[in-house]
Scaffold this motif. Structure first.
Motif, short mmCIF file in Angstrom:
data_model
loop_
_atom_site.label_atom_id
_atom_site.label_comp_id
_atom_site.label_asym_id
_atom_site.label_seq_id
_atom_site.Cartn_x
_atom_site.Cartn_y
_atom_site.Cartn_z
N ASP A 141 6.20 -6.10 5.99
CA ASP A 141 6.62 -5.65 4.65
C ASP A 141 7.19 -4.22 4.79
OD1 ASP A 141 6.28 -4.37 2.04
OD2 ASP A 141 4.93 -6.01 1.49
N GLY A 158 7.44 -1.87 2.68
CA GLY A 158 6.55 -0.86 2.09
C GLY A 158 5.45 -0.47 3.07
N GLY A 192 7.64 -6.52 -2.13
CA GLY A 192 7.65 -6.77 -3.57
C GLY A 192 8.41 -8.03 -3.95
N GLU A 193 8.45 -8.27 -5.25
CA GLU A 193 8.97 -9.55 -5.77
C GLU A 193 10.41 -9.82 -5.38
OE1 GLU A 193 6.56 -11.29 -7.30
OE2 GLU A 193 7.84 -13.03 -7.65
N LYS A 241 11.17 -12.47 -2.93
CA LYS A 241 11.02 -13.87 -3.33
C LYS A 241 12.19 -14.34 -4.19
CE LYS A 241 6.97 -15.32 -4.76
NZ LYS A 241 5.60 -15.45 -5.36
N GLY A 292 2.21 -7.51 1.60
CA GLY A 292 1.64 -7.87 0.31
C GLY A 292 1.88 -9.35 -0.01
N GLY A 293 1.43 -9.74 -1.19
CA GLY A 293 1.49 -11.14 -1.58
C GLY A 293 2.90 -11.70 -1.61
N ALA A 294 3.86 -10.87 -2.01
CA ALA A 294 5.23 -11.37 -2.11
C ALA A 294 5.78 -11.69 -0.72
CB ALA A 294 6.11 -10.34 -2.82
N ASP A 298 4.11 -14.73 0.66
CA ASP A 298 4.64 -15.96 0.04
C ASP A 298 5.99 -16.35 0.66
OD1 ASP A 298 2.61 -16.60 -1.66
OD2 ASP A 298 3.64 -16.02 -3.50
N THR A 353 -1.97 -6.92 2.90
CA THR A 353 -2.10 -5.46 2.85
C THR A 353 -2.28 -4.91 1.45
OG1 THR A 353 0.30 -5.28 2.75
CG2 THR A 353 -0.70 -5.15 4.95
N THR A 354 -2.45 -5.78 0.47
CA THR A 354 -2.69 -5.30 -0.91
C THR A 354 -4.02 -5.87 -1.39
OG1 THR A 354 -1.61 -7.22 -1.87
CG2 THR A 354 -0.21 -5.30 -1.46
N SER A 373 -4.26 -14.15 -3.07
CA SER A 373 -3.13 -14.96 -2.58
C SER A 373 -3.15 -15.16 -1.07
CB SER A 373 -1.81 -14.33 -3.01
OG SER A 373 -1.44 -13.25 -2.19
N LYS A 397 -1.28 -21.61 -0.40
CA LYS A 397 0.06 -21.81 -0.98
C LYS A 397 1.01 -20.71 -0.54
CE LYS A 397 -1.60 -21.92 -5.29
NZ LYS A 397 -1.56 -22.01 -6.76
N LYS A 452 9.17 -18.95 -11.40
CA LYS A 452 8.25 -18.43 -10.39
C LYS A 452 7.83 -19.55 -9.45
CE LYS A 452 5.41 -15.25 -9.87
NZ LYS A 452 5.31 -14.09 -8.96
N PHE A 500 -5.43 -0.76 5.31
CA PHE A 500 -4.09 -0.85 4.73
C PHE A 500 -4.07 -0.39 3.26
CE2 PHE A 500 -2.90 -3.95 8.17
CZ PHE A 500 -1.84 -3.20 8.66
N THR A 538 -2.94 3.24 1.63
CA THR A 538 -1.60 3.73 1.30
C THR A 538 -0.98 2.99 0.12
OG1 THR A 538 -0.66 2.23 2.94
CG2 THR A 538 -1.09 4.49 3.66
N1 NAD Z 1 0.43 -17.90 -2.92
C1 NAD Z 1 -0.49 -17.71 -3.84
O1 NAD Z 1 -1.45 -18.48 -3.95
C2 NAD Z 1 -0.40 -16.52 -4.75
C3 NAD Z 1 -1.48 -16.19 -5.59
C4 NAD Z 1 -1.41 -15.04 -6.39
C5 NAD Z 1 -0.26 -14.25 -6.34
N2 NAD Z 1 0.78 -14.61 -5.53
C6 NAD Z 1 2.00 -13.78 -5.47
O2 NAD Z 1 1.72 -12.51 -4.90
C7 NAD Z 1 2.74 -11.60 -5.32
C8 NAD Z 1 2.14 -10.26 -5.67
O3 NAD Z 1 1.59 -9.71 -4.52
P1 NAD Z 1 0.96 -8.22 -4.44
O4 NAD Z 1 0.22 -7.94 -5.69
O5 NAD Z 1 0.28 -8.19 -3.16
O6 NAD Z 1 2.21 -7.26 -4.52
P2 NAD Z 1 3.57 -7.18 -3.70
O7 NAD Z 1 3.57 -8.04 -2.52
O8 NAD Z 1 4.65 -7.36 -4.71
O9 NAD Z 1 3.56 -5.66 -3.18
C9 NAD Z 1 3.65 -4.56 -4.08
C10 NAD Z 1 4.29 -3.36 -3.39
O10 NAD Z 1 3.37 -2.78 -2.46
C11 NAD Z 1 4.02 -2.54 -1.20
N3 NAD Z 1 2.95 -2.58 -0.21
C12 NAD Z 1 2.28 -3.68 0.24
N4 NAD Z 1 1.25 -3.29 1.02
C13 NAD Z 1 1.28 -1.93 1.07
C14 NAD Z 1 0.46 -0.95 1.71
N5 NAD Z 1 -0.62 -1.30 2.41
N6 NAD Z 1 0.80 0.35 1.57
C15 NAD Z 1 1.87 0.70 0.82
N7 NAD Z 1 2.66 -0.17 0.17
C16 NAD Z 1 2.36 -1.48 0.30
C17 NAD Z 1 5.07 -3.61 -1.12
O11 NAD Z 1 6.13 -3.21 -0.27
C18 NAD Z 1 5.53 -3.69 -2.57
O12 NAD Z 1 6.49 -2.72 -2.84
C19 NAD Z 1 3.44 -12.28 -6.49
O13 NAD Z 1 4.71 -12.74 -6.08
C20 NAD Z 1 2.55 -13.45 -6.83
O14 NAD Z 1 3.26 -14.52 -7.40
C21 NAD Z 1 0.72 -15.71 -4.74
#
Ligand code: NAD
Ligand code: ZN
Length: 404
Positions: free
Chosen positions: A51, A53, A88-89, A92, A121-123, A126, A146-147, A154, A159, A168, A186, A189
């Motif tokens: 990622d 980020g 981030g999103e 996706k 992160g989750g995006a 995915d 990492t989030t 997630s 999935k 979505k 992780f 940050t």
């Molecule tokens: N597959 C599944 O079962 C499932 C379940 C729930 C959510 N999701 C999906 O997960 C996504 C959301 O994921 P999220 O909340 O992890 O956010 P994200 O992946 O959108 O990340 C948010 C931001 O944080 C940054 N980032 C990530 N890790 C970092 C770190 N350790 N340090 C600094 N920056 C970091 C990323 O670059 C991004 O800009 C959505 O698309 C959602 O639909 C999927």
């Protein structure tokens, strides 16, 4: 005349979710062990997807991965430099990122026993998870979420998916990972906003499965809002475990039926994400969706108003939002736009509309009749409790009787 053959196939899946710290420290064995779980005496080919980020926040990451691979050369063979993808999103929302990863997998000559190790992160999980699941019909995936949200929800599930045609997760697969390694470091940050947003999924899973965990979240709301590391650790581990147990024992890991309790609050959350053009984080939208369906549960007569107020104030005390003006947006016919989320939710799953509501913390109820008028009332209730960032306001409203 007809002939038929009955075929039954059961495919067992097994994976481990490990909580660790400093996963790329050369002396930390968990990644090497995870790769070698099935074939101990072999060099496992792996390529890393990172990622952007995370790459930005941890500039030495690629170097650390190389050192790690050198130290574990008997087990791990890096297949080229890591691929950095946008975080981030947005990642996706554009299919070119999937194609780029497919190309990398093809050019690097990876096979079905090679690994994609996804750090993000989750995006990113995915999108890259979907790319890995569809290259050769599935290369192995080790996730390093990492989030907060990807570690407590997630990233530990089965999935993946990307968005298409404004919907979505329209394109995706069910593909259990080979292993998941949650590294607490992780999170250091991660932006405060993302660290709070992810807690919504812990509140969600507590509400559908575990009243004692909901009580714990209520008691520790302030510690969670102030990012206390120990409270955060407990919250993530318990939430991940509850998600895993639901997948393992809920009877429908690949969601073939019409009910989807782990998506409590999500029919409106997904719609709010697209109505706000993803200005709301997934976790923030989920918090609003939880608050909405909690008050809908009151409207339909399942839940007591006092319990709904408690859920609302816990969300607020954690620092999560419970209302957004887009909840009130209407289309040309005067209908609430968010209601389209119900139809999209039903279309995604098929069958009868089945939304999860609550009869008490820890008790989910499948509900099939979502009356727009009652949803509108619940939205008004949320709006009436908004307008202040003071988390204790909802409670004082209740005590003074000022709230609707
Ligand atoms: N597959 C599944 O079962 C499932 C379940 C729930 C959510 N999701 C999906 O997960 C996504 C959301 O994921 P999220 O909340 O992890 O956010 P994200 O992946 O959108 O990340 C948010 C931001 O944080 C940054 N980032 C990530 N890790 C970092 C770190 N350790 N340090 C600094 N920056 C970091 C990323 O670059 C991004 O800009 C959505 O698309 C959602 O639909 C999927
Ligand atoms: Zn979610």
């Amino acid at each position: 005349m007809s002939t038929s053959f009955n075929v039954q196939i059961a495919v067992p899946f097994e994976y481990e979710v490990t909580f660790t710290s400093d996963v790329f420290h050369p002396e930390n064995p968990v990644l090497a062990r995870a790769l070698a779980r099935r074939e101990a005496n072999k060099r496992h080919r792996a390529f890393f997807v990172i990622d952007e980020g995370v790459a930005h926040a941890w500039p030495k990451l690629s170097e650390q991965i190389e050192h790690y691979a050198d130290h574990h050369a008997a087990t791990l063979e890096l297949e080229g430099a890591p691929v950095v993808v946008p975080g981030g999103e947005q990642v996706k929302n554009d299919p070119k990122h999937i194609e780029a990863l497919h190309r990398e997998i093809a050019l690097r000559g990876l096979d079905r026993q090679s690994f994609a190790v996804i750090v993000g992160g989750g995006a990113v999980q995915d999108m890259a998870g979907f790319a890995a699941a569809t290259a050769h019909r599935g290369v192995r995936v080790v996730r390093l979420p990492t989030t907060v949200l990807s570690q407590n929800d997630s990233g530990v599930g089965v999935k993946n998916g990307v968005n298409a045609f404004g919907l979505k997760n329209f394109v995706g697969t069910f593909a259990p990972p080979f292993a998941v390694l949650n590294d607490a470091r992780f999170l250091e940050t991660l932006e405060r906003r993302d660290r709070i947003a992810g807690i919504a999924e812990a509140v969600k899973v507590s509400l559908i499965r575990d009243a004692a965990f909901f009580d714990w979240l209520a008691t520790n709301a302030t510690r969670l809002r102030t990012l206390d590391p120990e409270a955060t650790r407990v919250m993530i581990e318990r939430s991940a475990e509850l998600h895993l147990r639901h997948i393992e024992t809920g009877g429908d890991p690949f969601e073939l039926g019409s009910a989807r309790p782990l998506d409590f609050g999500h029919w409106s959350a997904h719609k709010l994400e697209s109505l706000t053009a993803h200005r709301l984080r997934h976790g923030e939208a989920v918090a609003i969706g939880l608050a909405l369906d909690t008050f809908v549960s009151v409207e339909v007569g399942l839940l007591s108003a006092a319990t709904a107020e408690r859920v609302h104030s816990v969300l607020r005390e954690i620092g999560l939002p419970t209302f957004h003006p887009e909840l009130e947006a209407v289309d040309k016919t005067g209908a609430l736009k968010v209601l389209e989320g119900l139809r999209e939710f039903q279309e995604h799953l098929g069958g009868e509309l089945t939304v999860t509501l609550l009869s008490a913390p820890g008790r989910a109820v499948d509900w099939h009749d979502m009356d727009p008028a009652l949803i509108a009332r619940a939205i008004r209730t949320l709006k009436a409790r908004d307008g202040t960032s003071e988390p204790s306001r909802a409670v004082s409203d209740l005590v003074s009787g000022a709230a609707e």
